[in-house]
Design an enzyme around this catalytic site. Structure first.
Site, PDB file in Angstrom:
ATOM      1  N   ILE A 310     -16.987   7.670  16.807  1.00  0.00           N
ATOM      2  CA  ILE A 310     -18.388   7.858  16.442  1.00  0.00           C
ATOM      3  C   ILE A 310     -18.610   9.197  15.484  1.00  0.00           C
ATOM      4  CG2 ILE A 310     -19.629   6.403  18.111  1.00  0.00           C
ATOM      5  CD1 ILE A 310     -20.345   9.049  19.562  1.00  0.00           C
ATOM      6  N   CYS A 370     -12.663  -0.599  23.416  1.00  0.00           N
ATOM      7  CA  CYS A 370     -12.586   0.657  22.777  1.00  0.00           C
ATOM      8  C   CYS A 370     -12.476   1.704  24.070  1.00  0.00           C
ATOM      9  CB  CYS A 370     -13.598   0.940  21.896  1.00  0.00           C
ATOM     10  SG  CYS A 370     -15.269   0.799  22.292  1.00  0.00           S
ATOM     11  N   SER A 371     -13.369   2.473  23.986  1.00  0.00           N
ATOM     12  CA  SER A 371     -13.295   3.540  24.995  1.00  0.00           C
ATOM     13  C   SER A 371     -14.461   3.071  26.266  1.00  0.00           C
ATOM     14  CB  SER A 371     -13.643   4.948  24.850  1.00  0.00           C
ATOM     15  OG  SER A 371     -12.701   5.184  23.870  1.00  0.00           O
ATOM     16  N   ASP A 372     -15.597   2.989  25.884  1.00  0.00           N
ATOM     17  CA  ASP A 372     -16.494   2.461  26.797  1.00  0.00           C
ATOM     18  C   ASP A 372     -17.059   1.134  26.306  1.00  0.00           C
ATOM     19  OD1 ASP A 372     -17.080   4.741  28.290  1.00  0.00           O
ATOM     20  OD2 ASP A 372     -17.992   5.783  26.282  1.00  0.00           O
ATOM     21  N   GLY A 373     -16.650   0.579  25.293  1.00  0.00           N
ATOM     22  CA  GLY A 373     -16.921  -0.974  24.935  1.00  0.00           C
ATOM     23  C   GLY A 373     -18.308  -1.082  24.514  1.00  0.00           C
ATOM     24  N   ASP A 375     -19.635   0.442  21.395  1.00  0.00           N
ATOM     25  CA  ASP A 375     -19.585   0.764  19.862  1.00  0.00           C
ATOM     26  C   ASP A 375     -18.774  -0.082  19.158  1.00  0.00           C
ATOM     27  OD1 ASP A 375     -21.661   3.005  19.987  1.00  0.00           O
ATOM     28  OD2 ASP A 375     -20.107   4.072  21.033  1.00  0.00           O
ATOM     29  N   ARG A 376     -17.457   0.311  19.076  1.00  0.00           N
ATOM     30  CA  ARG A 376     -16.585  -0.463  18.252  1.00  0.00           C
ATOM     31  C   ARG A 376     -16.437  -1.844  18.607  1.00  0.00           C
ATOM     32  NH1 ARG A 376     -12.589   4.743  18.299  1.00  0.00           N
ATOM     33  NH2 ARG A 376     -13.861   5.217  20.097  1.00  0.00           N
ATOM     34  N   LYS A 412     -25.778   1.675  22.880  1.00  0.00           N
ATOM     35  CA  LYS A 412     -26.637   3.033  23.049  1.00  0.00           C
ATOM     36  C   LYS A 412     -27.657   3.203  21.938  1.00  0.00           C
ATOM     37  CE  LYS A 412     -23.993   6.076  25.096  1.00  0.00           C
ATOM     38  NZ  LYS A 412     -23.873   7.234  25.815  1.00  0.00           N
TER      39      LYS A 412
END
Lengths: 606, 760
Positions: A310, A370-373, A375-376, A412
């Site tokens: 981000i 992705c990391s938290d799932g 955004d990407r 978010k």
């Protein structure tokens, strides 16, 4: 609320209207703002707008609890600004009481939608103090303990947009549940995962206990769940967050078994896991307890999609703004554009989604994270679905897609956009959703007949992403929305859209179900979305309608007119020759060369 | 009528080249068929051929392809596949002169020899006994061919390689250009080009004016209400071979003036503005003489120009501010390389730096500066009502570009198809652009004179077309095909350096030939290349003709327009003699420089438009857009684009299947057909009402147009269509990350295990 208010208001796009006549200007400068129901006037003031295109303009500014409205008093260059306060990112004082030079004392407003506004005031008597404070307060209500405008709005629409997305209905449309996939309500009170929706589709064979175990091994409990299933080959797109592998390379048998259940569901030999991140970032995440699926995952293949985080995206858009606002960089435009990397990121996101869609349509189930799932992952899954499922390319289907992949799965929005928050330097802010809409725009550009909606819908969505007039994009996840009773107390953006949907329709739309759309993710085809990023520049001709669209509509109207005429003529003509004869003699047309007259006179004799 | 071209042979022969006339088919059929031949054109002779040549598919890495015969004729290099390509679906858009596996000799841009891993540019005279394993041909229309010779007999391979190299690269005489043998063997009923359009073009001048007669010039002068003098004395080039047969000069120019410097320095009329001022062009006078003759001559000419309505004159030496023809050539030769893609890997690697590569070659900047200059000319005419005289050394390169662009912007007639063709005839063909030298039709080794000036003009036109689609009657496809036709050595349009050159060649030729004067087709005889159906793609469906009915309403429009735009003209009108010529300096060049409007043109390295012309654009842009009125190009960064159709049409990786603007345009065009059909039915109906005739029932729409929709289009339509294989794989970019900036501190943690995991 004396004045009658239209059911829906024009969107804030039409700011530079130069066609205002002198007559209307003689009237009250502000008479032509129609306030929204619930909107209240707070202050108005004489001010100078320092327009980057037309220079300093005297006029009046008018601030409500929803918007900033400015109109120049100079009739020759009528400039109008209509800015929802939610768009404001930052308000600053410019110059001091002793500043020299013309128009050096005033306000500098940075907006989230690719523009800045500068106002100058008289230096005497602290003239900007009140307006600064009011702006600061109303633009950032959350920081001041005030309500967002969405909670004050009294707008009423024919349609209730909150009804557009019903998870169960959407699952049923996809053919779920079936013998491989079941619906779980384990998260009905957000106990399993507070950023997930309440209704989840999971492998039939996975028990609730399994889900709980898997949740312990996935960042923030965001377990792999089904997002979309291919009707024919039963391949699925599942989404989740990264596994909590950590530095020590922890394993979790339950997670491994669970992913194998996902694979097994359509009987293919290999599950493809797409990690949206660049390889190095995934490795680095191990240091903070995250990581990626290793060799211990049998029958799975991991592919990194190299999409940046981000922060990189935020900086990229910032660079883009630098080269397009207020003036478009002229020398070496293309090199400047390249150096922002914005289109390159778009290319990466699109090509990731193409890979996902390609795998799924060839029968492999995929897991995306992705990391938290949020955004990407949301970008990839929703774009892949847009390619695979023509339903999402309809006006309502697209709304469902956004509600599902973005809103319900906890992108978010509040943190990324910073609704009503004064902290403009917050590192959590990032234009991930804008980037996604840009990708959608690139697709509509490449497939101009495949989408039921038009560019205007995308612009409207982005405008209201910031405006805070609707509840749709408020808060980070469903649990927070429930807590703040968004559905009860605010209006949905889809209420506005679906109550006036014809302006969002693409006349060229040709439904083709079952066709997979693969856009070309090459710089040769990607282009800057000028009508969004450079729309404030008056040199860029803003066309209400593309000339192609206009021509098509004209021809459609002409065709209908001709068909109607022909039909009339048919009717008057066909029954028998003497009837037709009498009809012509009755009307006694002067000449057949005026078909419109013909049409009005030649009424059917029945 | 004209069966010519609508191809009696088309259905009978499953080949990609059809005959020009059915009669020709019969005459050619007698040739013995020991080898595979293409269906030869009249006058076409095979020089050499080789069988079992492998034509490789685009991707260099795969050695897949089709076997067939490679031939070299006096017209083309041709590949005939051994596989019977059942052409059950005749391509919608097919060139009748050459097919998809043919390369007209003048269309060859470069030949490379492929030796194992290396490739070498072939420059001509090679070592006689060596030949490469692969011939790679880059075409001027941006196609790339690769032929592997490894499977043919050594003798054949040697011969075909040397043959191709010789005929494509070695200098030749004009007489050896295919057009001459072609035309000798073909009878052209003349001006066929318009036949297909007659039903589409309802108003305006129906024909392309060739400007090879006094009438055409007189008509154009009359149409623009100019008052200048039509010169007919040069019909036999008695005045000067450098001047067109017919031309128009300011009224006060005498015949003696015209002969003084062989036509150099003579202001040639281009176009008259409704305000009375006009655009002229001239070639620079030689400056070597020490006496005052050229200077006083030039003054006299300027006075003559200015005398028109006592307007002042603005002069502009285009060579001062625009790139030279050599610059243009240099930039284009860099630019075109981006489109010769040899492999998928190549494609994705070059995708990374796509924008900066484009930027660095400067081609778009050259386009921008030409449009900018033309806009300044327009401003002088339209806003300031000045006469404008543009000049350069030869007077037939950038003068042609700028004058024709200015006319396109100012005069909507030139945006119709026939008008545009007339404009090219007027400014370029009659205007004496050196097509033969600039296009290097003779393959001369000395390339000093070679430059794609006409292509540059078409590029600029395309920019206008993509910005203001509805203003043009012709389509992008028309422009692309026109740009291709430059290198089809059949049309007289592009074969000569001037009218005098043409006349002298043809006269010399006719004395030898039995047939009398050669009758080469011009490029505007479109039916030589395309049947009527294909020609329909030349029409832009967005174009709506000027509404005719409200002529009375439109009248006041123009003066109003003028009033808004022009500043008080008194400040600009300086009486001739006084204002303009007062301070006479010793050198003519100096006079012109001093008098040149200082804000005119920026130095080439600063493409920033001057602020006043910016104002001119912005003032125009604030007003509602009238597609039949003045058009000004937007020159901001994002507005000047790549002509995708021309440059990317052959590249597989960028084809959007089932997408692209064409999907929308074809819908508009189908709807247009439908509306026109309904209109015809209504007309028929109304006539049958009065005459009480039996009337056919209205049918919704012909099956023909329906079928067009069902063909799945690709973004490269009409140059490539999807060939039935609907199961394609998406193009997935490779090697994406390299060019992106590393995300700082995270960059160095890569290790080998993870690497292998990714590839696993």
């Amino acid at each position: 609320m004396a004045s009658p208010v239209p059911i829906y208001n024009s969107n804030p796009l039409d700011t530079h209207s130069s066609s205002t006549s002198r007559e209307s200007l003689k009237m009250d400068l502000l008479a032509d703002v129609s306030l929204l129901p619930g909107e209240e006037r707070v202050i108005d003031k004489d001010i100078i707008y320092i327009c980057p295109f037309s220079g300093a303009l005297k006029g009046k500014v008018f601030i409500t609890n929803y918007r900033l409205y400015f109109k120049s008093s100079d009739a020759d260059s009528a400039v109008m600004l209509n800015v929802p306060l939610g768009v404001i990112c930052r308000v600053e004082k410019m110059g001091g009481a002793s500043s020299r030079g013309e128009n050096s004392y005033g306000l500098d407003i940075t907006c989230k939608d690719m523009r800045n506004l500068r106002f100058a005031l008289k230096q005497e008597g602290h003239s900007r103090r009140d307006i600064f404070e009011i702006l600061f307060r109303y633009a950032f209500p959350v920081s001041h303990g005030l309500s967002l405008f969405a909670y004050l709005s009294q707008e009423k629409y024919e349609e209730n947009g909150w009804n557009i997305y019903k998870p169960m209905e959407e699952f049923r449309r996809q053919g779920l549940p079936n013998d491989k996939w079941r619906i779980s309500f384990i998260n009905k009170s957000y106990e399993l995962c507070d950023t997930y929706p309440t209704v989840l589709a999971v492998p039939y064979k996975a028990t609730e206990e399994d889900l709980r175990k898997v949740a312990t091994f996935r960042s923030r409990g965001r377990i792999p769940v089904l997002s979309w299933i291919h009707r024919e080959n039963q391949a699925v797109i599942a989404r989740c967050s990264q596994p909590l592998v950590g530095m020590s390379g922890k394993r979790n048998k339950d997670d491994e078994r669970y992913l194998d259940l996902v694979r097994e569901a359509n009987g293919t030999s290999k599950l493809i896991i797409y990690d949206a991140r660049p390889n190095v970032n995934a490795v680095a995440n191990k240091a903070t307890g995250g990581g990626y699926e290793g060799d211990e995952y049998q029958n799975a293949e991991l592919i990194f999609l190299d999409i940046h985080n981000i922060h990189v995206m935020r900086e990229s858009l910032k660079k883009l703004k630098d080269i397009v606002y207020p003036n478009v960089e002229e020398s070496h435009w293309l090199s400047s554009l390249e150096s922002t990397h914005w289109l390159e990121h778009i290319k990466l996101v699109l090509s990731g989604a193409i890979q996902v869609a390609d795998k799924v349509s060839s029968g492999n189930s995929v897991v995306v994270h992705c990391s938290d799932g949020w955004d990407r992952t949301a970008q990839l899954t929703s774009l892949a679905m847009l390619m695979l499922d023509s339903h999402y390319r309809t006006l309502r289907g697209f709304q469902v897609l956004l509600e599902k992949e973005w809103i319900s799965f906890g992108h978010k929005f509040a943190s990324r956009i910073g609704h009503g928050d004064k902290n403009h330097a917050d590192q959590d802010r990032s234009p991930i959703f804008v980037q996604f809409i840009d990708c959608v725009w690139q697709m509509t550009k490449q497939f101009p007949t495949a989408f039921e909606f038009n560019e205007r819908l995308l612009l409207t969505i982005l405008d209201h992403l910031y405006s805070c007039r609707f509840g749709t994009f408020l808060y980070n996840c469903e649990s927070a929305r429930d807590q703040h009773e968004v559905r009860l107390k605010t209006v949905s953006l889809w209420s506005l859209v679906n109550s006036s949907n014809d302006i969002y329709l693409n006349p060229f739309y040709t439904p083709e179900s079952g066709r997979v759309l693969y856009p070309v993710a090459s710089m040769r085809h990607l282009e800057l979305w000028v009508s969004y990023y450079i729309r404030w520049n008056p040199r860029i001709r803003q066309q209400q309608q593309s000339p192609v669209e206009q021509r098509y509509k004209e021809l459609l109207a002409l065709r209908d007119e001709y068909l109607k005429k022909l039909e009339e003529l048919e009717l008057s003509d066909s029954p028998s020759s003497h009837l037709a004869h009498s009809s012509t003699s009755n009307t006694s047309l002067p000449a057949p060369s005026t078909p419109s007259q013909q049409y009005t006179h030649l009424q059917t004799p029945f | 009528m004209l069966s010519l071209g609508s191809g009696g042979g088309k259905s009978a022969k499953p080949s990609f080249v059809s005959y020009v006339t059915p009669e020709e088919i019969n005459s050619e059929k007698d040739t013995p068929k020991e080898e595979k031949h293409p269906d030869l054109l009249p006058g076409e002779v095979v020089f050499c051929s080789a069988s079992t040549v492998l034509k490789l598919t685009q991707d260099e890495l795969s050695q897949r392809g089709t076997f067939g015969t490679l031939l070299c004729t006096n017209f083309r290099v041709s590949f005939i596949s051994d596989e019977e390509t059942g052409e059950e679906t005749a391509p919608l858009f097919k060139n009748k002169l050459y097919g998809e596996n043919d390369i007209p000799l003048s269309c060859v841009d470069n030949i490379y020899g492929g030796y194992e891993d290396k490739r070498k540019l072939v420059t001509g005279s090679q070592v006689k006994n060596k030949y490469p394993s692969k011939i790679i041909i880059h075409c001027k229309d941006l196609r790339v061919f690769q032929f592997a010779l490894t499977f043919c007999k050594e003798e054949d391979a040697k011969r075909i390689f040397q043959g191709i190299v010789h005929h494509c690269l070695e200098p030749k005489s004009l007489k050896n250009i295919f057009a001459f043998s072609f035309c000798e063997n073909t009878a052209f009923p003349g001006m066929l080009g318009n036949v297909c359009f007659t039903k589409l073009v309802h108003n305006m001048q129906q024909r392309t004016m060739m400007f090879d007669s006094a009438e055409d010039w007189a008509q154009d002068l009359k149409r623009t209400k100019g008052s200048c003098r039509l010169v007919t004395e040069n019909a036999n080039f008695g005045l000067s071979p450098n001047l067109p047969q017919y031309f128009i000069v300011p009224e006060s120019v005498s015949e003696a003036d015209m002969t003084l410097f062989q036509g150099k320095g003579l202001p040639i009329w281009c176009w008259s503005h409704h305000s009375g001022c006009a655009l002229f062009k001239t070639s620079n006078l030689p400056l070597q003489q020490e006496d005052n003759v050229p200077q006083s001559y030039m003054e006299k000419m300027l006075t003559a120009v200015a005398h028109n309505y006592l307007y002042s004159v603005k002069t502009e030496d285009l060579s001062d501010t625009l790139p030279t023809v050599q610059d243009i050539q240099l930039s284009y030769s860099k630019f075109k390389q981006f489109f010769f893609i040899d492999s998928t890997t190549d494609f994705w690697v070059s995708d990374m730096k796509w924008f900066s590569s484009l930027d660095n070659c400067g081609w778009l900047d050259i386009i921008r500066s030409c449009l900018q200059k033309a806009m300044e000319v327009v401003e002088c005419l339209e806003k300031e009502n000045n006469n404008v005289l543009i000049m350069e050394d030869g007077g037939s390169d950038l003068c042609c570009v700028i004058s024709s662009l200015a006319q396109l912007m100012l005069d909507s007639y030139y945006r119709t198809l026939q008008g545009f063709q007339s404009l090219v005839q007027k400014e370029w063909v009659a205007g004496g652009h050196n097509f033969l030298d600039r296009c290097n039709q003779l393959h001369l080794k000395d390339k000093e004179n070679v430059s794609p000036v006409f292509l540059l003009f078409l590029e600029c036109v395309w920019q206008l077309l993509q910005q203001y689609g509805p203003a043009f009657q012709f389509s992008e496809t028309y422009l692309t095909v026109l740009s291709d036709s430059i290198h089809v050595p059949v049309f007289s349009t592009f074969l000569f350096n001037s009218q005098h050159h043409r006349a002298s060649i043809l006269r010399a030729d006719s004395s030898h030939s039995q047939r009398g004067t050669l009758n080469c087709p011009t490029v505007w005889d479109w039916s030589v290349q395309f049947d009527c159906k294909a020609q329909q793609l030349f029409i832009n469906p967005l174009y709506a003709e000027k509404p005719k009915l409200d002529k009375s309403m439109r009248r006041p429009h123009r003066p109003k327009h003028q009033r808004q735009l022009s500043l008080p003209s008194a400040t600009f009108k300086t009486p001739p003699k006084k204002g303009f010529f007062k301070d006479e300096t010793d050198s003519l060049k100096k006079i012109l420089r001093v008098k040149r409007i200082s804000r005119w043109m920026l130095s080439p390295d600063s493409p920033q438009p001057s602020s006043t012309s910016r104002e001119f654009y912005e003032a125009w842009q604030r007003k509602p857009l009238d597609y039949h009125g003045l058009l000004l190009p937007c020159l901001d960064g994002p507005a000047v684009r790549i002509w995708m159709q021309r440059y990317l049409r052959w590249i597989q990786e960028v084809q959007i299947f089932g997408g692209g603007l064409v999907t929308v345009l074809s819908k508009v065009s189908d709807l247009l057909d439908e509306v026109q059909e309904l209109q015809r039915q209504l007309d028929r109906h109304s006539s049958s009402l009065t005459s009480n005739h039996q009337r056919p029932r209205p049918r919704p729409i012909s099956a023909e147009t329906d079928s067009r929709l069902s063909v799945l289009l690709s973004s490269s339509f009409p140059f490539t269509t999807l060939k039935n294989n609907w199961s394609y794989k998406p193009a997935i970019p490779t090697g994406l990350l390299q060019s992106l900036m590393n995300s700082g501190n995270l960059a160095d943690t890569e290790d080998d295990d993870q690497e292998s995991l990714v590839r696993a």
